[in-house]
Design a protein around this motif. Structure first.
Motif, PDB file in Angstrom:
ATOM      1  N   PRO A 117      -2.959 106.076 -41.279  1.00 20.86           N
ATOM      2  CA  PRO A 117      -1.713 106.462 -40.607  1.00 20.86           C
ATOM      3  C   PRO A 117      -1.866 107.772 -39.828  1.00 20.86           C
ATOM      4  CG  PRO A 117      -1.607 107.030 -42.915  1.00 20.86           C
ATOM      5  CD  PRO A 117      -2.921 106.347 -42.723  1.00 20.86           C
ATOM      6  N   VAL A 118      -1.068 107.911 -38.797  1.00 23.69           N
ATOM      7  CA  VAL A 118      -0.959 109.141 -38.020  1.00 23.69           C
ATOM      8  C   VAL A 118       0.507 109.542 -38.039  1.00 23.69           C
ATOM      9  CG1 VAL A 118      -1.252 110.228 -35.780  1.00 23.69           C
ATOM     10  CG2 VAL A 118      -2.920 108.548 -36.566  1.00 23.69           C
ATOM     11  N   TYR A 119       0.776 110.803 -38.364  1.00 22.59           N
ATOM     12  CA  TYR A 119       2.152 111.254 -38.575  1.00 22.59           C
ATOM     13  C   TYR A 119       2.639 112.069 -37.385  1.00 22.59           C
ATOM     14  CZ  TYR A 119       1.394 109.679 -43.329  1.00 22.59           C
ATOM     15  OH  TYR A 119       1.121 108.899 -44.419  1.00 22.59           O
ATOM     16  N   ASP A 120       3.947 112.071 -37.234  1.00 19.36           N
ATOM     17  CA  ASP A 120       4.597 112.706 -36.099  1.00 19.36           C
ATOM     18  C   ASP A 120       4.463 114.222 -36.199  1.00 19.36           C
ATOM     19  OD1 ASP A 120       6.132 113.374 -33.957  1.00 19.36           O
ATOM     20  OD2 ASP A 120       8.042 112.713 -34.818  1.00 19.36           O
ATOM     21  N   PRO A 121       3.904 114.891 -35.175  1.00 21.53           N
ATOM     22  CA  PRO A 121       3.803 116.358 -35.234  1.00 21.53           C
ATOM     23  C   PRO A 121       5.150 117.057 -35.140  1.00 21.53           C
ATOM     24  CG  PRO A 121       3.076 115.534 -33.104  1.00 21.53           C
ATOM     25  CD  PRO A 121       3.291 114.330 -33.967  1.00 21.53           C
TER      26      PRO A 121
ATOM     27  N   ARG B 153     -13.651 121.437 -34.267  1.00 17.75           N
ATOM     28  CA  ARG B 153     -12.468 120.666 -34.626  1.00 17.75           C
ATOM     29  C   ARG B 153     -11.394 120.723 -33.535  1.00 17.75           C
ATOM     30  NH1 ARG B 153     -15.998 119.931 -37.638  1.00 17.75           N
ATOM     31  NH2 ARG B 153     -15.924 119.543 -39.891  1.00 17.75           N
ATOM     32  N   PHE B 154     -11.138 121.891 -33.002  1.00 15.03           N
ATOM     33  CA  PHE B 154     -10.057 122.045 -32.029  1.00 15.03           C
ATOM     34  C   PHE B 154     -10.621 121.916 -30.618  1.00 15.03           C
ATOM     35  CE2 PHE B 154      -8.726 124.417 -35.819  1.00 15.03           C
ATOM     36  CZ  PHE B 154      -7.544 123.746 -36.099  1.00 15.03           C
ATOM     37  N   THR B 155     -10.750 120.688 -30.184  1.00  9.34           N
ATOM     38  CA  THR B 155     -11.294 120.386 -28.862  1.00  9.34           C
ATOM     39  C   THR B 155     -10.179 120.370 -27.813  1.00  9.34           C
ATOM     40  OG1 THR B 155     -11.063 118.016 -29.298  1.00  9.34           O
ATOM     41  CG2 THR B 155     -13.153 119.054 -29.911  1.00  9.34           C
ATOM     42  N   ASP B 156     -10.564 120.088 -26.577  1.00  4.11           N
ATOM     43  CA  ASP B 156      -9.565 120.029 -25.498  1.00  4.11           C
ATOM     44  C   ASP B 156      -8.522 118.948 -25.765  1.00  4.11           C
ATOM     45  OD1 ASP B 156     -10.987 122.018 -24.288  1.00  4.11           O
ATOM     46  OD2 ASP B 156     -12.107 120.682 -22.956  1.00  4.11           O
TER      47      ASP B 156
ATOM     48  N   LYS C 270      -3.858 114.874 -26.828  1.00  2.00           N
ATOM     49  CA  LYS C 270      -4.411 113.567 -26.498  1.00  2.00           C
ATOM     50  C   LYS C 270      -5.338 113.022 -27.572  1.00  2.00           C
ATOM     51  CE  LYS C 270      -4.240 114.548 -21.535  1.00  2.00           C
ATOM     52  NZ  LYS C 270      -5.024 114.633 -20.269  1.00  2.00           N
ATOM     53  N   HIS C 271      -5.469 113.730 -28.678  1.00  2.00           N
ATOM     54  CA  HIS C 271      -6.356 113.250 -29.738  1.00  2.00           C
ATOM     55  C   HIS C 271      -5.703 112.063 -30.455  1.00  2.00           C
ATOM     56  CE1 HIS C 271      -8.990 113.373 -33.288  1.00  2.00           C
ATOM     57  NE2 HIS C 271      -9.831 114.057 -32.507  1.00  2.00           N
ATOM     58  N   LYS C 272      -6.531 111.152 -30.927  1.00  2.00           N
ATOM     59  CA  LYS C 272      -6.004 109.927 -31.512  1.00  2.00           C
ATOM     60  C   LYS C 272      -5.341 110.158 -32.865  1.00  2.00           C
ATOM     61  CE  LYS C 272      -9.349 106.881 -29.261  1.00  2.00           C
ATOM     62  NZ  LYS C 272     -10.423 105.859 -29.476  1.00  2.00           N
ATOM     63  N   THR C 273      -5.900 111.077 -33.663  1.00  2.00           N
ATOM     64  CA  THR C 273      -5.386 111.265 -35.028  1.00  2.00           C
ATOM     65  C   THR C 273      -4.778 112.638 -35.266  1.00  2.00           C
ATOM     66  OG1 THR C 273      -7.573 112.002 -35.797  1.00  2.00           O
ATOM     67  CG2 THR C 273      -7.077 109.651 -35.941  1.00  2.00           C
ATOM     68  N   LEU C 274      -5.149 113.648 -34.510  1.00  2.00           N
ATOM     69  CA  LEU C 274      -4.699 115.016 -34.762  1.00  2.00           C
ATOM     70  C   LEU C 274      -3.569 115.375 -33.805  1.00  2.00           C
ATOM     71  CD1 LEU C 274      -5.140 117.488 -36.511  1.00  2.00           C
ATOM     72  CD2 LEU C 274      -6.789 118.328 -34.827  1.00  2.00           C
ATOM     73  N   TRP C 275      -2.322 115.275 -34.266  1.00  2.00           N
ATOM     74  CA  TRP C 275      -1.119 115.687 -33.554  1.00  2.00           C
ATOM     75  C   TRP C 275      -1.016 115.043 -32.169  1.00  2.00           C
ATOM     76  CZ3 TRP C 275      -3.366 121.128 -34.470  1.00  2.00           C
ATOM     77  CH2 TRP C 275      -3.410 121.391 -35.840  1.00  2.00           C
TER      78      TRP C 275
END
Length: 758
Positions: free
Chosen positions: A359-363, A477-480, A486-491
């Motif tokens: 799952p991916v959660y809403d930021p 970890r903190f890429t562009d 635009k990351h698929k899983t991170l926010w």
């Protein structure tokens, strides 16, 4: 300034007066900001005290608290602080901060702001946090029943597994002053974030004033969004510094529903590099799927009146020298949890996978940020979060907290570098004081400077590795894609064109610029540390060179002393040897049984005993004499063996290998001597003939005879052993340079006579 195209063209660098003016303006701005915050805090405290006194009067008149402040059930009531001081959680609630009182207008809570950032609530998270409440009895039951792993058990040492401690009343210390578990050193900050993104401190200073800091922290974390609160928070930031074991247990109890607290406390205890655990959608634990963790691991100087925790690596007091720098390994953890529903699922790209999707959660859901700091230095920044900030969502607050940790890390690393440089660099008096120069150039008996240089060089290297790990954990970890949403899983941002998402990316871009600045400082610090390491290495080499020269001189002096002592011992030995036979003779003639000793007999016996003894000792004093006596002794024992064999009628025993080698050498030497004599006599006869002018060429028979003699002589010379062979052309064994020159001249004349090439 020069005008170009209707606009000002600024110079590349400001002049000195402009720079000073800008610095003065910045100082004034900081002073005004500090004064504003102080004034706001005082007003907030005054309103809190006024409302608390008003509510207390109402309680005294009616005998019961207002209905909005009555606890829902008996189980939620707090335990009394002490028997001597009456009061319960119900009484303390009546003195709660404005964030927990209904009579306080919404404008005074800090959630509504005149700032441009706080004008439109649609840009911020609107879902409130789920209300929760805890009490001390539930905490006591949690500490007794929870399954603690090895690491968390070590952190909670003295509380977990200690029935007497868990049975104490009160469970959390409720008095001021110095406490045995060092709860008085704990510092905390708790903030509630409203629907407009504004930050309001959760203040329990009145409890801290009466019952101590540990109890105030417990009241700050035990409740979230109670019913008495008019406007609920959508996010919460909890920062605790140097918690005591019982407060670690309180954090574990109140936060274990949202975070895997065993994991977070394990990061604090483990000896590892800084790391970021952000992509966890495929974890088995639902708490880990929702949470994001950044772990800081590095070093700091131990502050005054501070002590590292028992599980932290630090030098003991007994190991600290006058020049020692008190450093401890420290750690902190920053964690974010998103409480909202999942917005999508992503596929697991791993080959060996336990779960296909995650799952991916809403930021933009409700959130909490937890920051636990274990730095025994009292140097943490207290202005990372304040009422002037407005957070769009949890990721922004999470990244702001991480940024504050990065700034503190840079400040701590810089202070360690300064301390080390001050310890290893020569002082200014070095240029003028020869005593200081000798102290730095030559090592003492305790190897003070070598130890200091080794420690400083190695410590700076370890610090560089820690800084690089910290920077790598961020950059990997903190890429562009993460910063742009635009990351698929991170926010991820589902609708990038919405006003809220644009506002979020704008604020994140500003935050990223601040990260770039602090990372550039950390990289420069690594370069400075490398320069310091090279300086230390040069100083260490100079120390080794100076000390080596000093040791060499001492060795020469010691060698001379040893040689002189050897001469003295040799002289003493010779004197002792001289008197030893005399002592023997005098002892024999001094016997009382000998009547009328004759001095002539005494002289004969003395000479007979002493002279051979002196000759024997003198010959044994050289290597050649020692070898001669060894050969003769072996030959004597061999002859004795032959004699006894002949006497007993046995066969002649075989000579030992040493004697056979000696005989072989003697026989070869005798044969070589005979050949050498024959060759020398032949060569002398030929030379005498040449000197007299006799020519053997006229008589063929004579010349043939001479050739045969020469050939016989050459063959004889070739058969002579190299050990006893003289230089060719010498009639006799020469003992001087003149004899060698005469030999060379005779050889030349001989070759001219027989037509050989010279």
């Amino acid at each position: 300034m020069q005008m170009h195209g209707g606009s000002e063209r600024f110079p590349t660098a400001m002049s000195t007066p402009d720079t000073r003016r800008v610095e003065n303006l910045l100082r004034e701005l900081d002073a005004q900001r500090t004064a504003y915050i102080d004034t706001f805090t005082k007003v907030h405290e005054q309103i809190t005290q006024t409302l608390a006194s008003t509510v207390s009067k109402d309680v005294l008149r009616s005998g019961t608290p207002p209905a909005s402040q009555q606890p829902e059930s008996r189980s939620q009531r707090s335990q009394r602080f002490s028997e001597s001081r009456a009061g319960s959680d119900k009484h303390v609630t009546s003195r709660r901060s404005p964030a927990g009182l209904s009579p306080l207008p919404a404008s005074s809570t800090g959630f509504e702001s005149d700032s441009d950032d706080g004008g439109d609530e649609a840009l911020y998270v609107q879902t409130p946090l789920e209300p929760q409440s805890f009490d001390l009895e539930s905490l006591r039951a949690h500490l007794r029943s929870h399954q603690w792993d090895k690491q968390t058990h070590r952190i909670l040492d003295g509380v977990v597994g200690n029935p007497s401690r868990l049975s104490e009343t009160p469970l959390i210390p409720n008095r001021r002053g110095k406490l045995e578990d060092r709860s008085d050193h704990t510092h905390y900050q708790v903030f509630d974030v409203g629907p407009d993104g504004s930050v309001l401190p959760v203040d329990f200073s009145h409890i801290e004033k009466d019952f101590g800091r540990a109890m105030a922290f417990w009241h700050a974390i035990k409740e979230i969004n109670p019913e008495t609160k008019q406007r609920h928070a959508v996010g919460r930031i909890t920062i605790v510094r140097e918690p005591s074991p019982i407060l670690f247990g309180a954090i574990h109890y109140t936060m274990n529903k949202h975070f895997d607290m065993n994991e977070l406390l394990g990061h604090l205890f483990a000896d590892e590099n800084s790391s970021a655990k952000l992509f966890r959608s495929f974890e088995d634990d639902a708490r880990r799927q929702r949470s994001f963790v950044f772990n800081f691991e590095y070093f700091t100087l131990i502050g005054k009146d501070c002590e590292p925790m028992k599980w932290q690596l630090a030098a003991g007091q007994e190991d600290r020298k006058p020049w020692h720098i008190s450093i401890t390994r420290c750690s902190s953890v920053v964690a974010l949890v998103l409480n909202g529903p999942k917005i999508k699922e992503v596929k697991n790209p791993r080959r060996r996978k336990a779960k296909d999707k995650g799952p991916v959660y809403d930021p933009f859901s409700s959130w909490q940020v937890l920051n636990i700091q274990c730095y025994p230095d009292l140097q943490a920044s207290l202005d990372v979060h304040d009422s002037t900030k407005h957070y769009v969502n949890g990721p922004e607050a999470f990244m702001t907290t991480i940024l504050g940790e990065f700034r503190d890390a840079y400040r701590r690393f810089s202070e360690i570098t300064k301390r080390i440089s001050k310890r290893v660099r020569p002082p200014l008096e070095f240029m003028f004081d020869s005593v200081i120069r000798d102290k730095l150039l030559f090592e003492d008996d305790e190897y003070t400077m070598a130890r200091r240089y080794f420690w400083a060089h190695t410590t700076l290297g370890i610090m560089n590795e820690s800084i690089k790990a910290l920077v790598d954990a961020y950059e990997e970890r903190f890429t562009d894609e993460v910063w742009e949403g635009k990351h698929k899983t991170l926010w991820p941002l589902l609708d990038e064109t919405s006003t809220r998402n644009k506002h979020y990316r704008k604020k994140m871009s500003l935050l990223r610029a601040e990260f770039d600045l602090i990372l550039a400082r950390l990289r420069r610090l690594v370069d400075e540390n490398n320069d310091r390491r090279r300086e230390i290495q040069d100083l260490r080499e100079d120390l080794f060179t100076g000390t080596s020269i000093q040791e060499s001189r001492k060795s020469v002096n010691a060698t001379e002393t040893t040689v002189q002592q050897g001469h003295n011992i040799k002289l003493l030995t010779m004197v002792s040897i001289f008197f030893l036979p005399l002592t023997f003779v005098t002892s024999v003639f001094g016997m009382t049984d000998i009547d009328d000793p004759d001095y002539r007999d005494f002289t004969i016996v003395t000479c007979t005993v002493c002279v051979p003894f002196f000759v024997l000792i003198g010959s044994l004093n050289s290597r050649r004499g020692l070898t001669w006596w060894k050969i003769k002794t072996q030959a004597f024992f061999a002859a004795m063996g032959v004699f006894f064999a002949w006497m007993t009628g046995r066969e002649k025993p075989a000579d030992p290998p040493e004697l056979m080698a000696v005989k072989s050498f003697d026989s070869q030497s005798r044969a070589d001597t005979i050949r050498l004599r024959r060759f020398s006599s032949m060569q002398n006869r030929n030379e005498r003939g040449v000197v007299r002018g006799e020519t053997m060429v006229e008589e063929p028979s004579s010349r043939g005879e001479g050739d045969r003699r020469v050939e016989d002589g050459l063959a004889l010379a070739a058969s002579v052993s190299p050990a006893v062979r003289p230089s060719f052309g010498m009639g006799r064994v020469g003992t001087s340079r003149i004899a060698e020159m005469w030999g060379d001249e005779r050889e030349r004349k001989r070759r001219l006579t027989y037509g050989e090439d010279v």
